[in-house]
Design a protein around this motif. Structure first.
Motif, PDB file in Angstrom:
ATOM      1  N   PRO A 245       0.798  -1.233   0.000  1.00 50.72           N
ATOM      2  CA  PRO A 245       0.000   0.000   0.000  1.00 50.72           C
ATOM      3  C   PRO A 245       0.824   1.273   0.000  1.00 50.72           C
ATOM      4  CG  PRO A 245      -0.222  -1.198   2.098  1.00 50.72           C
ATOM      5  CD  PRO A 245       0.471  -2.104   1.144  1.00 50.72           C
ATOM      6  N   ALA A 246       1.943   1.289   0.726  1.00 52.36           N
ATOM      7  CA  ALA A 246       2.740   2.516   0.829  1.00 52.36           C
ATOM      8  C   ALA A 246       3.327   2.935  -0.520  1.00 52.36           C
ATOM      9  CB  ALA A 246       3.855   2.339   1.856  1.00 52.36           C
ATOM     10  N   THR A 247       3.674   1.943  -1.344  1.00 53.34           N
ATOM     11  CA  THR A 247       4.231   2.248  -2.666  1.00 53.34           C
ATOM     12  C   THR A 247       3.258   3.097  -3.470  1.00 53.34           C
ATOM     13  OG1 THR A 247       5.208   0.045  -2.598  1.00 53.34           O
ATOM     14  CG2 THR A 247       5.315   1.212  -4.691  1.00 53.34           C
ATOM     15  N   ILE A 248       1.976   2.740  -3.389  1.00 54.98           N
ATOM     16  CA  ILE A 248       0.955   3.469  -4.148  1.00 54.98           C
ATOM     17  C   ILE A 248       0.597   4.779  -3.449  1.00 54.98           C
ATOM     18  CG2 ILE A 248      -1.348   3.316  -5.191  1.00 54.98           C
ATOM     19  CD1 ILE A 248       0.532   1.101  -6.210  1.00 54.98           C
ATOM     20  N   MET A 249       0.321   4.695  -2.144  1.00 56.91           N
ATOM     21  CA  MET A 249      -0.216   5.866  -1.420  1.00 56.91           C
ATOM     22  C   MET A 249       0.830   6.935  -1.154  1.00 56.91           C
ATOM     23  SD  MET A 249      -3.050   4.187   1.161  1.00 56.91           S
ATOM     24  CE  MET A 249      -1.910   3.292   2.187  1.00 56.91           C
ATOM     25  N   GLU A 250       2.095   6.520  -1.022  1.00 58.01           N
ATOM     26  CA  GLU A 250       3.157   7.500  -0.743  1.00 58.01           C
ATOM     27  C   GLU A 250       4.185   7.613  -1.857  1.00 58.01           C
ATOM     28  OE1 GLU A 250       4.837   7.228   3.252  1.00 58.01           O
ATOM     29  OE2 GLU A 250       2.966   6.291   3.891  1.00 58.01           O
ATOM     30  N   GLY A 251       4.517   6.476  -2.478  1.00 57.91           N
ATOM     31  CA  GLY A 251       5.532   6.483  -3.536  1.00 57.91           C
ATOM     32  C   GLY A 251       5.120   7.328  -4.727  1.00 57.91           C
ATOM     33  N   ILE A 252       3.871   7.179  -5.180  1.00 64.02           N
ATOM     34  CA  ILE A 252       3.406   7.936  -6.343  1.00 64.02           C
ATOM     35  C   ILE A 252       3.390   9.442  -6.055  1.00 64.02           C
ATOM     36  CG2 ILE A 252       1.418   8.364  -7.873  1.00 64.02           C
ATOM     37  CD1 ILE A 252       0.901   5.324  -7.818  1.00 64.02           C
ATOM     38  N   PRO A 253       2.751   9.918  -4.957  1.00 65.23           N
ATOM     39  CA  PRO A 253       2.790  11.362  -4.686  1.00 65.23           C
ATOM     40  C   PRO A 253       4.212  11.897  -4.500  1.00 65.23           C
ATOM     41  CG  PRO A 253       1.102  10.312  -3.349  1.00 65.23           C
ATOM     42  CD  PRO A 253       1.887   9.215  -4.000  1.00 65.23           C
ATOM     43  N   TYR A 254       5.092  11.084  -3.936  1.00 63.73           N
ATOM     44  CA  TYR A 254       6.476  11.519  -3.698  1.00 63.73           C
ATOM     45  C   TYR A 254       7.190  11.787  -5.032  1.00 63.73           C
ATOM     46  CZ  TYR A 254      11.340  11.392  -2.137  1.00 63.73           C
ATOM     47  OH  TYR A 254      12.660  11.700  -1.899  1.00 63.73           O
ATOM     48  N   ILE A 255       7.119  10.840  -5.960  1.00 64.99           N
ATOM     49  CA  ILE A 255       7.761  11.007  -7.269  1.00 64.99           C
ATOM     50  C   ILE A 255       7.105  12.160  -8.038  1.00 64.99           C
ATOM     51  CG2 ILE A 255       8.248   9.907  -9.501  1.00 64.99           C
ATOM     52  CD1 ILE A 255       9.859   8.559  -7.339  1.00 64.99           C
ATOM     53  N   MET A 256       5.784  12.224  -7.937  1.00 67.26           N
ATOM     54  CA  MET A 256       5.058  13.294  -8.633  1.00 67.26           C
ATOM     55  C   MET A 256       5.523  14.668  -8.144  1.00 67.26           C
ATOM     56  SD  MET A 256       0.945  13.348  -9.355  1.00 67.26           S
ATOM     57  CE  MET A 256       0.498  13.223  -7.638  1.00 67.26           C
ATOM     58  N   ASN A 257       5.727  14.802  -6.852  1.00 68.74           N
ATOM     59  CA  ASN A 257       6.152  16.066  -6.264  1.00 68.74           C
ATOM     60  C   ASN A 257       7.562  16.456  -6.727  1.00 68.74           C
ATOM     61  OD1 ASN A 257       5.498  18.271  -4.434  1.00 68.74           O
ATOM     62  ND2 ASN A 257       7.131  17.468  -3.150  1.00 68.74           N
ATOM     63  N   ILE A 258       8.461  15.475  -6.808  1.00 65.97           N
ATOM     64  CA  ILE A 258       9.823  15.745  -7.286  1.00 65.97           C
ATOM     65  C   ILE A 258       9.783  16.252  -8.731  1.00 65.97           C
ATOM     66  CG2 ILE A 258      11.966  14.593  -8.013  1.00 65.97           C
ATOM     67  CD1 ILE A 258      11.840  12.986  -5.412  1.00 65.97           C
ATOM     68  N   ILE A 259       8.967  15.592  -9.556  1.00 66.66           N
ATOM     69  CA  ILE A 259       8.858  15.999 -10.964  1.00 66.66           C
ATOM     70  C   ILE A 259       8.202  17.372 -11.080  1.00 66.66           C
ATOM     71  CG2 ILE A 259       7.782  15.428 -13.191  1.00 66.66           C
ATOM     72  CD1 ILE A 259       8.224  12.452 -12.487  1.00 66.66           C
ATOM     73  N   LYS A 260       7.208  17.604 -10.239  1.00 64.69           N
ATOM     74  CA  LYS A 260       6.530  18.912 -10.255  1.00 64.69           C
ATOM     75  C   LYS A 260       7.524  20.033  -9.915  1.00 64.69           C
ATOM     76  CE  LYS A 260       2.229  19.928  -8.432  1.00 64.69           C
ATOM     77  NZ  LYS A 260       1.283  19.921  -7.289  1.00 64.69           N
ATOM     78  N   ASN A 261       8.305  19.836  -8.877  1.00 63.52           N
ATOM     79  CA  ASN A 261       9.307  20.851  -8.485  1.00 63.52           C
ATOM     80  C   ASN A 261      10.350  21.044  -9.578  1.00 63.52           C
ATOM     81  OD1 ASN A 261       8.059  21.273  -6.028  1.00 63.52           O
ATOM     82  ND2 ASN A 261       9.329  19.801  -4.918  1.00 63.52           N
ATOM     83  N   TRP A 262      10.746  19.941 -10.207  1.00 55.38           N
ATOM     84  CA  TRP A 262      11.713  20.038 -11.308  1.00 55.38           C
ATOM     85  C   TRP A 262      11.150  20.864 -12.462  1.00 55.38           C
ATOM     86  CZ3 TRP A 262      11.193  18.399 -16.368  1.00 55.38           C
ATOM     87  CH2 TRP A 262      12.370  18.418 -17.151  1.00 55.38           C
ATOM     88  N   SER A 263       9.894  20.588 -12.810  1.00 50.61           N
ATOM     89  CA  SER A 263       9.281  21.278 -13.962  1.00 50.61           C
ATOM     90  C   SER A 263       9.079  22.768 -13.666  1.00 50.61           C
ATOM     91  CB  SER A 263       7.961  20.612 -14.367  1.00 50.61           C
ATOM     92  OG  SER A 263       6.997  20.785 -13.357  1.00 50.61           O
ATOM     93  N   GLN A 264       8.817  23.092 -12.422  1.00 52.98           N
ATOM     94  CA  GLN A 264       8.617  24.499 -12.057  1.00 52.98           C
ATOM     95  C   GLN A 264       9.917  25.286 -12.084  1.00 52.98           C
ATOM     96  OE1 GLN A 264       6.637  24.080  -8.266  1.00 52.98           O
ATOM     97  NE2 GLN A 264       4.600  23.922  -9.187  1.00 52.98           N
TER      98      GLN A 264
END
Length: 266
Positions: A245-264
């Protein structure tokens, strides 16, 4: 507790412990792994009976389990011995996002908690959908290097590669993702990483902290985009390397946030 389902479950792996707690079925757990850090109360409440590749069979047998659940070929020797002792033993081997979801539902069915599982899985599906929508909003897709171990260098692991792609990144070693065995994902040295010049570096060393100084001393690393732009991230294996469960519930938002910060910052 419904007696048509297993009453005394030993969890050889952490994600099963976490999932049973999330389902409210923790009273069925009679033994856990020494690495079970989620939820925190598990170690306070449950006896530790195994590591990951080793187990205390005397302790396991003392719990009188009616079901043991483990993960992957790395626990095959433990499972084999338990099966010879007549203990019902389930070893799962989920490698993809869809297999993780299917495995979670299968375990929920085994303890009669399908309704609760469906609510949690619907939330996970919403997280997956959010990542898909986010990835479509990106103007540029960052090249991402994921490292699971440092010596030898091991990269690529299917569910992580899928999460990177889902969130709009490009896994620079995507060709390794379908290789289950770690030997198939080993790099001879750091040079192939330098050649692919990733924008983001994710370091998730299984069972130990990243040594950033050692990483920064690797040959030619200073030429890499992720080094120049300070995009070196230490990722907690507790949520990223456990296919639960943690991979989906935390892993996905974590990677998404890193990519979001990179793109900004682009």
């Amino acid at each position: 507790m419904d007696h048509q389902y297993p009453q005394r479950i030993v969890c050889l792996t952490d994600e099963v412990t976490e999932w049973l707690y999330l389902l409210g079925e923790q009273d069925r757990i009679v033994g856990i792994s020494a690495f079970a850090d989620r939820p925190e109360e598990a170690k306070k409440e449950k006896p530790m009976v195994c590591g990951f590749t080793g187990a205390n069979f005397k302790k396991i047998m003392a719990t009188q389990p009616d079901l043991v659940i483990g993960f992957s070929d790395l626990q095959a020797d433990i499972a084999s011995r338990l099966i010879k002792e007549g203990i019902p033993t389930l070893i799962t081997n989920q490698r993809s996002i869809s297999e993780i979801m299917n495995t979670l539902m299968m375990i929920a069915r085994m303890v009669g908690a399908e309704a609760k599982a469906k609510v949690l899985l619907d939330k996970m599906n919403a997280t997956i959908e959010e990542a898909k929508q986010f990835s479509q909003s990106l103007k540029e897709n960052p090249k991402i290097y994921f490292e699971e171990w440092d010596d030898p260098i091991i990269t690529g692991i299917q569910w992580v590669s899928e999460i990177i792609t889902l969130c709009g990144g490009k896994d620079v070693f995507i060709e390794h993702a379908d290789k289950q065995n770690a030997q198939g994902r080993v790099l001879a040295n750091f040079e192939p990483v330098v050649e692919r010049n990733p924008d983001i570096g994710l370091f998730c060393w299984c069972g130990k902290k990243m040594d950033k100084e050692a990483v920064l001393n690797r040959p030619n690393i200073q030429s890499l985009s992720f080094c120049k732009n300070n995009e070196i991230h230490e990722v907690d294996p507790i949520f990223m390397l456990q296919p639960g469960p943690a991979t989906i519930m935390e892993g996905i938002p974590y990677i998404m946030n890193i990519i979001k910060n990179w793109s900004q910052r682009k």
